[in-house]
Design an enzyme around this catalytic site. Structure first.
Site, PDB file in Angstrom:
ATOM      1  N   CYS A 103       5.712 -15.062   2.893  1.00  0.00           N
ATOM      2  CA  CYS A 103       6.643 -15.520   1.861  1.00  0.00           C
ATOM      3  C   CYS A 103       8.063 -15.194   2.291  1.00  0.00           C
ATOM      4  CB  CYS A 103       6.308 -14.824   0.543  1.00  0.00           C
ATOM      5  SG  CYS A 103       7.371 -15.288  -0.834  1.00  0.00           S
ATOM      6  N   HIS A 145       0.590 -20.645  -4.450  1.00  0.00           N
ATOM      7  CA  HIS A 145       1.568 -19.625  -4.041  1.00  0.00           C
ATOM      8  C   HIS A 145       2.932 -19.916  -4.687  1.00  0.00           C
ATOM      9  CE1 HIS A 145       3.566 -16.982  -0.856  1.00  0.00           C
ATOM     10  NE2 HIS A 145       4.574 -17.624  -1.404  1.00  0.00           N
ATOM     11  N   GLU A 146       3.385 -21.163  -4.566  1.00  0.00           N
ATOM     12  CA  GLU A 146       4.724 -21.505  -5.076  1.00  0.00           C
ATOM     13  C   GLU A 146       4.774 -21.400  -6.598  1.00  0.00           C
ATOM     14  OE1 GLU A 146       7.079 -21.449  -3.091  1.00  0.00           O
ATOM     15  OE2 GLU A 146       5.911 -21.652  -1.277  1.00  0.00           O
ATOM     16  N   HIS A 149       5.312 -18.012  -8.172  1.00  0.00           N
ATOM     17  CA  HIS A 149       6.691 -17.518  -8.245  1.00  0.00           C
ATOM     18  C   HIS A 149       7.303 -17.777  -9.623  1.00  0.00           C
ATOM     19  CE1 HIS A 149       7.593 -16.116  -4.218  1.00  0.00           C
ATOM     20  NE2 HIS A 149       7.093 -17.208  -3.662  1.00  0.00           N
TER      21      HIS A 149
HETATM   22 NI    NI Z   1       6.686 -17.300  -1.560  1.00  0.00          NI
END
Ligand code: NI
Length: 182
Positions: A103, A145-146, A149
């Site tokens: 990341c 994953h995104e 956030h």
């Molecule tokens: Ni990331």
């Protein structure tokens, strides 16, 4: 256009619940996305979420190179650069698989993270239109994953064995694993 500074783990913006976008067509959002694209191109990553550039809004951009999809058993066509506004994810299988993630907000490190192997996601595009896609393998991983956030979650928080968290350099030397920076 501007290359934006990337927030690193420990910055409060990465821990916050990001706010939904009221109007994807607003000038501020269009500008934010242009700057996020320029920033992602500059750093050479796979994906970027708005909180990573200090904007606590539910906006994500990503693309998936065909060779990375092929490595997870998917068709080798690229998923072109995609903008997700107010995205939602629905798992389509019970199954999770571990894969190594990195990341931009956790520089130099990588570790294996369990993720749903098959999902559907829906979001608004830059014209404010809803669209949806199914995704498997690496494509599904990148989206999860995104979108994490946007809920203040960084991939180490999803790891089931924190002893596997490694420097990318050492993983390449000793881990024998392909590490993709995203
Ligand atoms: Ni990331």
């Amino acid at each position: 256009m501007a290359i934006l500074k990337i927030a690193r783990m420990g910055h409060p913006v990465l821990k916050a619940q990001a706010q939904p976008v009221a109007d994807p067509k607003a000038q501020k959002i269009q500008q934010l996305v242009r700057d996020m694209i320029e920033t992602l191109e500059d750093v050479g990553g796979i994906g970027l979420a708005a909180p990573q550039v200090h904007v606590s809004k539910r906006v994500v951009i990503f693309y998936v190179p065909g060779e990375r999809r092929a490595a997870s058993g998917e068709p080798a066509e690229d998923i072109p650069l995609t903008v997700l506004i107010n995205p939602e994810i629905e798992p389509l299988s019970e199954e999770k698989a571990a894969g190594v993630e990195a990341c931009l907000s956790v520089p130099d490190l990588a570790g294996p993270v369990p993720r749903w192997t098959h999902i559907r996601y829906r979001a608004l595009d830059l014209h404010g239109r809803m669209f949806e896609r199914e995704a498997k393998g690496y494509h599904a991983r990148v989206v999860q994953h995104e979108c994490d956030h946007l809920d203040g979650i960084l991939y180490p928080m999803r790891m089931t064995d924190i002893s596997q968290l490694s420097f990318v350099e050492e993983l390449r030397r000793f881990g024998g694993q392909h590490v993709e920076e995203d």
